[in-house]
Scaffold this active site. Structure first.
Site, mmCIF file in Angstrom:
data_model
loop_
_atom_site.group_PDB
_atom_site.id
_atom_site.type_symbol
_atom_site.label_atom_id
_atom_site.label_comp_id
_atom_site.label_asym_id
_atom_site.label_seq_id
_atom_site.Cartn_x
_atom_site.Cartn_y
_atom_site.Cartn_z
ATOM 1 N N LEU A 1 19.527 2.868 -16.733
ATOM 2 C CA LEU A 1 20.720 3.611 -16.320
ATOM 3 C C LEU A 1 20.366 4.970 -15.741
ATOM 4 O O LEU A 1 21.202 5.877 -15.706
ATOM 5 C CB LEU A 1 21.661 3.782 -17.520
ATOM 6 C CG LEU A 1 22.127 2.498 -18.211
ATOM 7 C CD1 LEU A 1 22.931 2.823 -19.458
ATOM 8 C CD2 LEU A 1 22.952 1.639 -17.258
ATOM 9 N N GLY A 2 19.136 5.145 -15.290
ATOM 10 C CA GLY A 2 18.718 6.427 -14.728
ATOM 11 C C GLY A 2 18.703 7.509 -15.786
ATOM 12 O O GLY A 2 18.154 7.322 -16.882
ATOM 13 N N LEU B 1 0.874 -1.164 0.000
ATOM 14 C CA LEU B 1 0.000 0.000 0.000
ATOM 15 C C LEU B 1 0.915 1.219 0.000
ATOM 16 O O LEU B 1 1.621 1.483 0.979
ATOM 17 C CB LEU B 1 -0.902 -0.016 1.232
ATOM 18 C CG LEU B 1 -2.064 0.982 1.226
ATOM 19 C CD1 LEU B 1 -3.039 0.674 0.096
ATOM 20 C CD2 LEU B 1 -2.781 0.964 2.573
ATOM 21 N N ASP B 2 0.947 1.930 -1.121
ATOM 22 C CA ASP B 2 1.883 3.040 -1.297
ATOM 23 C C ASP B 2 1.334 4.334 -0.714
ATOM 24 O O ASP B 2 0.194 4.725 -0.995
ATOM 25 C CB ASP B 2 2.175 3.256 -2.779
ATOM 26 C CG ASP B 2 3.057 2.173 -3.370
ATOM 27 O OD1 ASP B 2 3.637 1.403 -2.593
ATOM 28 O OD2 ASP B 2 3.171 2.121 -4.609
ATOM 29 N N ASP C 1 9.023 0.501 -13.769
ATOM 30 C CA ASP C 1 7.797 -0.242 -14.074
ATOM 31 C C ASP C 1 7.208 0.210 -15.403
ATOM 32 O O ASP C 1 6.694 -0.611 -16.178
ATOM 33 C CB ASP C 1 6.781 -0.054 -12.955
ATOM 34 C CG ASP C 1 7.346 -0.431 -11.601
ATOM 35 O OD1 ASP C 1 8.189 -1.345 -11.547
ATOM 36 O OD2 ASP C 1 6.973 0.200 -10.599
#
Length: 317
Positions: A217-218, A11-12, A249
């Site tokens: 790789l951000g 649960l975010d 995601d």
């Protein structure tokens, strides 16, 4: 139908704050609370982009009831496996002025043998209508590291390609099981393969049997390393501020769509051409950036399609 599996949902709680003062009291508005976990975020992105997807996950306790209620309100197609232990929580603190996000992830609780069997059984039933299986995120404590690899085997028996987003032994075993795509980030890959060179780490995984390894790789974009063929790097010549929590995601969602658009012979063999890799990587880079610009994980900011023409590619040697 792209089926996603989230073995350890959360649960975010997302807090947005002008400036986080570490070690000091911070006044905050109420957080945005929603059902989370990597696979659920993948399904949210796919549904937002008009792609059919069905999620499989667990829910338990009062927090699990809130997770189930949020999913029901959002209209996500899902199979919820009831478990005895409470669903874990995750807290993201988005520091707007500091341009940083701090995430506190609870470990979660173990699943007993019957609960784990019920989760695997639910996934096997969904494979009958699946075109791609996505296994994402951490495992509940005490779950065998071969969980994802076992699902890769089950999916292969059903002629369904699998994407696995994991790390450590779970990632290594999924590679050995012949997952079509593995999607670690740079940190996860280094921790798994004991090398800081993303190309060398990815080659280790393809050497074990993975068809394609895509490394986040951000701000430097993504690196795609096929079992056979050139490694390709893709990036946007821009940097973005926001919440990066669900960026990986969103990339997985894009890769799943890309698998469906790619010849099954390519996916099965792991022999990718540049012409096949570029459209999939382009979407993954753009969707990942669009996720950073969105307020919550599992969403893409509007207008992101315009970024597609700005993605640059190069062979990585």
């Amino acid at each position: 139908m792209i089926v996603t599996v989230t073995p350890n949902p959360a649960l975010d709680h997302t807090y947005r704050i002008d400036r986080l003062e570490v070690g000091e009291p911070n006044r905050v508005n109420a957080p945005a609370v929603r059902a989370g976990g990597k696979g659920l975020n993948v399904t949210r992105v796919l549904r937002q982009q008009g792609q059919p997807s069905h999620a499989v996950t667990t829910a338990g306790g009062a927090s699990g009831a809130l997770l189930a209620a949020d999913i029901d309100a959002s209209g996500l197609p899902i199979t919820l496996v009831p478990v005895g232990s409470p669903t874990r929580s995750s807290i993201a603190i988005v520091d707007l002025m500091g341009d940083a996000t701090t995430v506190l992830n609870e470990v979660g609780s173990p699943l007993d043998e019957a609960e784990l069997a019920a989760l695997v059984g639910a996934v096997r039933r969904e494979l009958a209508s699946a075109s791609c299986l996505v296994v994402s995120g951490s495992l509940p404590p005490a779950t065998a590291e071969g969980f994802a690899a076992d699902l890769v085997d089950a999916a292969r028996a059903a002629s369904v390609p699998t994407i696995v987003d994991a790390m450590g032994d779970a990632l290594l075993l999924a590679a050995s099981a012949g997952a079509a795509v593995l999607k670690p980030n740079r940190r996860e890959l280094a921790a798994t393969t004991k090398t800081d060179d993303p190309l060398a780490g990815a080659r280790l995984l393809t050497g074990r049997g993975a068809g394609l390894v895509v490394v986040s790789l951000g701000t430097e974009g993504m690196l795609a390393v096929p079992r056979e063929g050139d490694a390709m790097h893709a990036a946007l010549p821009l940097s973005f501020s926001g919440n990066p929590t669900g960026a990986g995601d969103a990339a997985v969602a894009a890769l799943a769509v890309g698998l469906l658009e790619t010849a099954s012979t390519t996916v099965a063999s792991g022999v990718w051409s540049r012409e096949e890799l570029e459209p999939m990587l382009r979407r993954a880079v753009v969707w990942s950036a669009a996720s950073v610009l969105a307020p919550l994980a599992g969403e893409l900011a509007p207008g992101h399609e315009a970024l597609g023409d700005r993605v640059g590619f190069e062979v990585w040697r």
